[in-house]
Design an enzyme around this catalytic site. Structure first.
Site: not given
Length: 327
Positions: A158, A179, A239
């Site tokens: 993140d 991510d 994703r």
């Protein structure tokens, strides 16, 4: 005949010249005490609430070990360093995808240049043991009209919480593994390097994006234009964080680290037809699309333009040009 586009930008320029002060105030931050402040946060706190004047906070080279927050009432701030390699704001925190961020932006009308925002959690060994991989953002963007030039964002999971608003990145560097560009932002990454630090997570797959568009009526999404994807390990281009997730790579270059499938449906199985994931005229050893997921989209010329044209996707009101007058 004068084109409508020329008239629009001429009118915009005249409006800005007549209605927006091009004067700026400058505050110097220096760790050694040679400026007005020794910390970035104290410089930000010195700016009056509901400020209307563009204010440059000039950071002398150094590693500023602090958490920095710009609240909603502190608009029109420019953070400017000497280079992204020599001017770094860093902090070590983890466990929350929002609260653990090194840098938090809640104020619209913001610019940064030549600075790296880093979360050092997971980037160092403690007694030769890797820390648990978890949420550890370097930057949280919860504001409209934010632009970044030659900036860096470094973390593992993140890294860049690109949460809400329109954001423009030019010549930037984003590093992470899981991510590491995620959120609901409406953002254009241009001429930037997206670096996958796959070696930091061992045998796990890396995921570059987790974009969260939730409806086909929303206009948000992540666009990577003229970018390069580099790094180590095996990485997915994205994703699906929500059921209308939208990510487009346009004329970008991929190292040989992209998983053959390219994309992961994650928690949105059955929603493939709503998701907009696309690669347009990309190249490099990782750009072979022969084994990509069947639900990756092939965009029409009109669909491409809605994402790739800066004015249509991001800059409808000319805010990028307006900001550049003060940079």
């Amino acid at each position: 005949m004068v084109s409508p586009t020329f008239i629009f930008y001429l009118t915009l320029t005249l409006f800005l010249f007549l209605n927006v002060s091009t004067s700026t105030k400058t505050i110097l931050v220096d760790k050694s005490g040679k400026g007005q402040f020794t910390t970035v946060q104290k410089a930000i706190d010195s700016i009056p609430s509901n400020n209307k004047q563009w204010t440059i906070i000039l950071l002398n080279a150094g590693f500023y070990k602090e958490r920095v927050t710009i609240l909603k009432d502190k608009q029109y701030i420019i953070l400017k360093g000497e280079s992204r390699l020599s001017t770094v704001i860093e902090w070590d925190d983890s466990g929350n995808s929002l609260e653990s961020s090194t840098f938090k932006l809640y104020a619209s009308n913001f610019m940064a240049r030549n600075i790296t925002f880093k979360n050092t959690y997971d980037l160092v060994l403690v007694n030769d043991v890797v820390k648990k991989i978890t949420w550890a953002p370097a930057a949280l963007l919860y504001a409209d009209k934010a632009s970044f030039y030659e900036c860096g964002f470094v973390g593992i999971q993140d890294t860049l919480t690109d949460l809400v608003g329109r954001h423009f990145f030019d010549g930037c560097y984003v590093e992470g593994a899981i991510d590491f560009i995620w959120g609901y932002g409406q953002s254009l990454y241009q001429n930037s390097e997206i670096h996958v630090n796959g070696k930091s997570i061992g045998n796990w797959n890396a995921y570059i994006t987790a974009q969260g568009r939730e409806s086909d009526t929303q206009t948000n999404g992540f666009v990577f234009k003229y970018c390069k994807v580099t790094g180590t390990g095996t990485a997915y281009l994205g994703r699906a964080y929500r059921n209308h997730s939208a990510v487009v790579y346009f004329r970008s270059t991929f190292d040989n680290i992209i998983a053959p499938e390219g994309w992961d449906i994650w928690k949105q199985a059955g929603k493939e037809k709503y998701i907009t994931y696309a690669e347009v005229e990309c190249k490099g050893p990782g750009a072979n699309m022969s084994k990509r997921v069947k639900w990756e989209k092939t965009l029409t010329a009109e669909q491409q333009k809605k994402f790739v044209d800066q004015k249509l996707f991001l800059n409808q009101d000319g805010w990028i040009e307006e900001q550049r007058l003060h940079l």
